[in-house]
Write an enzyme that holds these catalytic residues in place. Structure first.
Site, mmCIF file in Angstrom:
data_model
loop_
_atom_site.group_PDB
_atom_site.id
_atom_site.type_symbol
_atom_site.label_atom_id
_atom_site.label_comp_id
_atom_site.label_asym_id
_atom_site.label_seq_id
_atom_site.Cartn_x
_atom_site.Cartn_y
_atom_site.Cartn_z
ATOM 1 N N TRP A 206 0.834 -1.206 0.000
ATOM 2 C CA TRP A 206 0.000 0.000 0.000
ATOM 3 C C TRP A 206 0.865 1.251 0.000
ATOM 4 C CZ3 TRP A 206 -5.165 1.300 -0.273
ATOM 5 C CH2 TRP A 206 -5.556 2.537 0.223
ATOM 6 N N TYR A 210 0.310 0.678 -4.377
ATOM 7 C CA TYR A 210 -0.618 -0.348 -4.837
ATOM 8 C C TYR A 210 -1.915 -0.242 -4.044
ATOM 9 C CZ TYR A 210 3.358 -2.602 -7.166
ATOM 10 O OH TYR A 210 4.438 -2.876 -7.964
ATOM 11 N N CYS A 240 -11.282 -11.578 -11.469
ATOM 12 C CA CYS A 240 -10.533 -12.791 -11.823
ATOM 13 C C CYS A 240 -11.471 -13.975 -12.017
ATOM 14 C CB CYS A 240 -9.515 -13.117 -10.734
ATOM 15 S SG CYS A 240 -10.249 -13.588 -9.153
#
Length: 251
Positions: A206, A210, A240
């Site tokens: 983080w 990200y 996903c």
């Protein structure tokens, strides 16, 4: 009448609950706190109860929340073998800190075997990504749901994360399981407040920019002009498939 009392009136659920009944349940759960949603779901939705985690940026919130209300609840991780090294160390940290009942599921073929057999699927466009995710995320999750005899699956999805999640309910029926999203309406600010209150750590990535963290080869930092969903899968897709399969999958 308090939100909790209002929710408690719902009582136990029939597994064959129709869409109208589920809509009413969600209307009432929308008024409840995240803790009340978890408590009601544990009391009224069928076991086995599990929580899935990617051990992403703010995953400590769900892990703390569920393990506070239901210590020892199985925590399911689908490990692709391609997580960031920081994520693997973060998993070890939280496993020890919360005494997690961690259950790890993986594809039948190892990452090296897959690369030898198929090449780097994540570099083969949308079709390659779909195949990669099916083998490494969806099938291992199906195995987990089957082997653990899961009746209720808690997940930390939030409406603000992407366009595909904007219409998520607190509770939905997904194949043979109930799916519960206790923090679905929580903002980043609210999660930060929860983490600060309970002194919870972010995934260390983080601090490197990200915001949505998955495999190292399909995750990038947030750049100017990008949304959170753009940081995954080269912007070609957001999901996903782990949270998308339904009745047609025979679970």
């Amino acid at each position: 009448m308090s939100s909790l009392a209002h929710v408690s009136e719902l009582g136990a659920l029939d597994i064959s609950m129709d869409s109208e009944g589920l809509t009413d349940i969600n209307r009432r759960l929308n008024e409840a706190s995240v803790h009340q949603r978890v408590e009601w779901s544990l009391e009224n939705l069928p076991g086995t109860h599990i929580v899935s985690s990617s051990f992403g940026a703010q995953s400590a919130v769900m892990l703390h929340l569920l393990n506070t209300v239901a210590p020892g609840i199985p925590v399911v991780l689908t490990d692709t073998g391609y997580l960031f090294s920081e994520t693997y160390l973060f998993i070890e940290e939280l496993k020890e800190r919360f005494n997690l009942n961690l259950q790890v599921f993986r594809a039948a073929e190892s990452p090296a075997w897959q690369e030898a057999k198929y090449g780097r699927l994540w570099e083969q466009g949308i079709d390659g990504l779909e195949k990669y995710n099916a083998m490494n995320k969806v099938q291992p999750m199906k195995q987990a749901l089957s082997e653990l005899s899961v009746g209720t699956w808690f997940a930390g999805l939030r409406r603000s994360q992407s366009d595909s999640r904007m219409q998520l309910d607190v509770v939905k029926k997904q194949a043979q399981q109930f799916k519960v999203h206790p923090i679905v309406d929580q903002s980043n600010k609210q999660l930060h407040q929860y983490m600060t209150k309970h002194k919870l750590p972010y995934n260390p990535l983080w601090d490197k920019g990200y915001v949505s963290i998955g495999d190292w080869h399909t995750t990038t930092t947030l750049q100017e002009g990008m949304s959170e969903q753009d940081t995954r899968f080269f912007g070609l897709k957001r999901e996903c498939g782990l949270h998308e399969f339904g009745d047609g999958d025979g679970i």
